[in-house]
Design a protein around this motif. Structure first.
Motif, PDB file in Angstrom:
ATOM      1  N   PRO A 181     -21.322 -46.822 -87.152  1.00  0.00           N
ATOM      2  CA  PRO A 181     -20.796 -47.650 -85.958  1.00  0.00           C
ATOM      3  C   PRO A 181     -21.817 -48.243 -85.990  1.00  0.00           C
ATOM      4  N   THR A 182     -22.552 -47.770 -85.548  1.00  0.00           N
ATOM      5  CA  THR A 182     -23.749 -48.500 -84.738  1.00  0.00           C
ATOM      6  C   THR A 182     -24.249 -49.414 -85.611  1.00  0.00           C
ATOM      7  N   ALA A 183     -24.466 -49.267 -86.771  1.00  0.00           N
ATOM      8  CA  ALA A 183     -25.356 -50.016 -88.239  1.00  0.00           C
ATOM      9  C   ALA A 183     -23.994 -51.005 -88.206  1.00  0.00           C
ATOM     10  N   ARG A 184     -22.904 -51.193 -87.802  1.00  0.00           N
ATOM     11  CA  ARG A 184     -21.865 -51.413 -88.173  1.00  0.00           C
ATOM     12  C   ARG A 184     -22.187 -52.654 -87.105  1.00  0.00           C
ATOM     13  N   LEU A 185     -21.326 -52.831 -86.135  1.00  0.00           N
ATOM     14  CA  LEU A 185     -21.853 -53.782 -84.622  1.00  0.00           C
ATOM     15  C   LEU A 185     -23.402 -54.225 -84.866  1.00  0.00           C
ATOM     16  N   ALA A 186     -24.061 -53.196 -85.430  1.00  0.00           N
ATOM     17  CA  ALA A 186     -25.483 -54.248 -85.135  1.00  0.00           C
ATOM     18  C   ALA A 186     -25.821 -55.255 -86.115  1.00  0.00           C
ATOM     19  N   ALA A 187     -24.629 -55.152 -87.641  1.00  0.00           N
ATOM     20  CA  ALA A 187     -24.765 -56.150 -88.608  1.00  0.00           C
ATOM     21  C   ALA A 187     -24.111 -57.220 -87.994  1.00  0.00           C
ATOM     22  N   LEU A 188     -23.176 -57.457 -87.232  1.00  0.00           N
ATOM     23  CA  LEU A 188     -21.871 -58.504 -86.954  1.00  0.00           C
ATOM     24  C   LEU A 188     -23.105 -58.991 -85.629  1.00  0.00           C
ATOM     25  N   ALA A 189     -23.729 -57.968 -84.540  1.00  0.00           N
ATOM     26  CA  ALA A 189     -23.919 -58.883 -83.651  1.00  0.00           C
ATOM     27  C   ALA A 189     -25.112 -60.166 -84.622  1.00  0.00           C
ATOM     28  N   ALA A 190     -26.048 -59.231 -85.619  1.00  0.00           N
ATOM     29  CA  ALA A 190     -27.059 -60.393 -85.644  1.00  0.00           C
ATOM     30  C   ALA A 190     -26.501 -61.779 -86.478  1.00  0.00           C
ATOM     31  N   ARG A 191     -25.236 -61.936 -86.689  1.00  0.00           N
ATOM     32  CA  ARG A 191     -24.668 -62.997 -86.819  1.00  0.00           C
ATOM     33  C   ARG A 191     -25.189 -64.063 -85.868  1.00  0.00           C
ATOM     34  N   THR A 192     -25.457 -63.867 -84.333  1.00  0.00           N
ATOM     35  CA  THR A 192     -25.118 -64.152 -83.395  1.00  0.00           C
ATOM     36  C   THR A 192     -26.945 -64.221 -83.107  1.00  0.00           C
ATOM     37  N   TYR A 193     -27.945 -64.249 -83.714  1.00  0.00           N
ATOM     38  CA  TYR A 193     -29.126 -64.660 -83.372  1.00  0.00           C
ATOM     39  C   TYR A 193     -29.654 -65.827 -84.311  1.00  0.00           C
ATOM     40  N   ALA A 194     -30.154 -66.757 -83.895  1.00  0.00           N
ATOM     41  CA  ALA A 194     -30.487 -68.119 -84.707  1.00  0.00           C
ATOM     42  C   ALA A 194     -31.578 -67.907 -85.656  1.00  0.00           C
ATOM     43  N   PRO A 195     -30.554 -68.821 -86.993  1.00  0.00           N
ATOM     44  CA  PRO A 195     -32.110 -68.411 -88.728  1.00  0.00           C
ATOM     45  C   PRO A 195     -33.197 -68.782 -87.621  1.00  0.00           C
ATOM     46  N   ASP A 196     -34.314 -68.155 -88.554  1.00  0.00           N
ATOM     47  CA  ASP A 196     -35.972 -68.194 -88.675  1.00  0.00           C
ATOM     48  C   ASP A 196     -36.451 -69.614 -89.143  1.00  0.00           C
ATOM     49  N   THR A 197     -36.869 -70.866 -87.901  1.00  0.00           N
ATOM     50  CA  THR A 197     -37.162 -72.027 -88.561  1.00  0.00           C
ATOM     51  C   THR A 197     -38.879 -71.695 -89.376  1.00  0.00           C
ATOM     52  N   ASP A 198     -39.611 -72.648 -89.782  1.00  0.00           N
ATOM     53  CA  ASP A 198     -41.169 -72.694 -89.446  1.00  0.00           C
ATOM     54  C   ASP A 198     -41.165 -72.683 -88.400  1.00  0.00           C
ATOM     55  N   GLU A 199     -40.852 -73.445 -87.208  1.00  0.00           N
ATOM     56  CA  GLU A 199     -41.219 -73.910 -86.232  1.00  0.00           C
ATOM     57  C   GLU A 199     -41.442 -72.428 -85.235  1.00  0.00           C
ATOM     58  N   SER A 200     -40.292 -71.792 -85.228  1.00  0.00           N
ATOM     59  CA  SER A 200     -39.896 -70.403 -85.110  1.00  0.00           C
ATOM     60  C   SER A 200     -40.640 -69.157 -85.278  1.00  0.00           C
ATOM     61  N   ARG A 201     -41.382 -69.118 -86.120  1.00  0.00           N
ATOM     62  CA  ARG A 201     -41.943 -68.128 -87.376  1.00  0.00           C
ATOM     63  C   ARG A 201     -43.207 -68.548 -86.475  1.00  0.00           C
ATOM     64  N   ILE A 202     -43.422 -69.511 -86.709  1.00  0.00           N
ATOM     65  CA  ILE A 202     -45.302 -69.914 -86.120  1.00  0.00           C
ATOM     66  C   ILE A 202     -45.381 -69.429 -85.176  1.00  0.00           C
ATOM     67  N   ALA A 203     -44.196 -70.311 -83.594  1.00  0.00           N
ATOM     68  CA  ALA A 203     -43.795 -69.550 -82.506  1.00  0.00           C
ATOM     69  C   ALA A 203     -44.129 -68.249 -82.052  1.00  0.00           C
ATOM     70  N   GLY A 204     -43.810 -67.101 -82.774  1.00  0.00           N
ATOM     71  CA  GLY A 204     -42.987 -65.646 -82.303  1.00  0.00           C
ATOM     72  C   GLY A 204     -44.184 -65.502 -83.398  1.00  0.00           C
ATOM     73  N   ALA A 205     -44.941 -65.563 -83.605  1.00  0.00           N
ATOM     74  CA  ALA A 205     -46.034 -64.920 -84.605  1.00  0.00           C
ATOM     75  C   ALA A 205     -47.484 -64.706 -83.814  1.00  0.00           C
ATOM     76  N   GLY A 206     -47.662 -64.667 -82.823  1.00  0.00           N
ATOM     77  CA  GLY A 206     -48.794 -63.966 -81.413  1.00  0.00           C
ATOM     78  C   GLY A 206     -49.365 -65.481 -81.843  1.00  0.00           C
ATOM     79  N   ALA A 207     -50.862 -65.098 -81.860  1.00  0.00           N
ATOM     80  CA  ALA A 207     -51.278 -66.351 -82.564  1.00  0.00           C
ATOM     81  C   ALA A 207     -51.588 -67.204 -83.742  1.00  0.00           C
ATOM     82  N   GLY A 208     -49.540 -67.455 -84.064  1.00  0.00           N
ATOM     83  CA  GLY A 208     -50.245 -67.875 -84.712  1.00  0.00           C
ATOM     84  C   GLY A 208     -51.018 -68.525 -86.026  1.00  0.00           C
TER      85      GLY A 208
END
Length: 213
Positions: A181-208
């Motif tokens: 059940p934890t995994a099933r709820l987490a899978a639904l919750a994951a839909r609320t996360y914004a999809p990665d963009t090139d900018e967010s991947r760079i910004a979130g990767a430490g020094a990028g």
């Protein structure tokens, strides 16, 4: 896995939002799952099953069509317990005259329980909820039993009154939620996360791509 009730609520809220509920209704779903877990009932599991079972059903088709009637029905046949519960609380908060209500085809009626409790508090009068899988009464104390907590759909009756013959549930501060059940709820919750963009991947990767050395 043992989880704090706040963790249960947060995961349930995000899962409901991921399944398409508004943030306000998702918050109500999270609170409902938490309250049920606090008395040892499988609210998170029921929410996971409900959200998955009706994932493709438009919410508008599962809302009560006429809350002024004594019999509640939905255009799609099955009534959402979160929507029905919110409507019950609205009636109680608006000082509407209390009356017996029969809900036809309520999905996962266990999820309706916390709302009947809240309606009893808001309306200042004892309320009972009876369905094929159990019975609860809410007054100065909470009493009830659940025989089949994960009933997928049932007719529900909400009436005034107490039931001193029902047992008192025990309270707890944590809840054991299995990995499934934890995994099933987490899978639904994951839909609320914004999809990665090139900018967010760079910004979130430490020094990028920059070099600070």
């Amino acid at each position: 896995m043992s989880q704090a009730l706040s963790e249960i609520e947060g995961l349930a809220r995000k899962a409901a939002r991921g399944a398409g509920f508004s943030w306000g209704m998702a918050e109500e779903a999270g609170k409902a799952a938490r309250w049920l877990a606090s008395i040892g009932l499988p609210g998170p599991e029921a929410l996971a099953e409900f959200l998955e079972a009706h994932d493709s059903t438009p919410h508008a088709l599962m809302r009560p069509t006429n809350v002024d009637a004594n019999i509640w029905q939905a255009e799609g046949g099955t009534i959402c317990p979160i929507s029905a519960g919110a409507a019950l609380c609205d009636l109680a908060q608006n000082d509407a005259p209390s009356r017996d209500i029969h809900i036809e085809a309520c999905a996962y009626p266990l999820l309706l329980l916390p709302f009947v409790r809240a309606a009893a508090e808001d309306g200042g009068q004892p309320e009972r909820m009876i369905w094929e899988g159990g019975a609860f009464a809410f007054s100065s104390e909470t009493r009830g039993r659940v025989d089949t907590p994960l009933t997928a759909v049932a007719e529900v009756d909400i009436k005034q009154g107490t039931a001193d013959d029902l047992p008192l549930p025990s309270c707890q501060l944590r809840y054991d939620l299995a990995e499934g059940p934890t995994a099933r709820l987490a899978a639904l919750a994951a839909r609320t996360y914004a999809p990665d963009t090139d900018e967010s991947r760079i910004a979130g990767a430490g020094a990028g791509l920059s070099d600070n050395d």
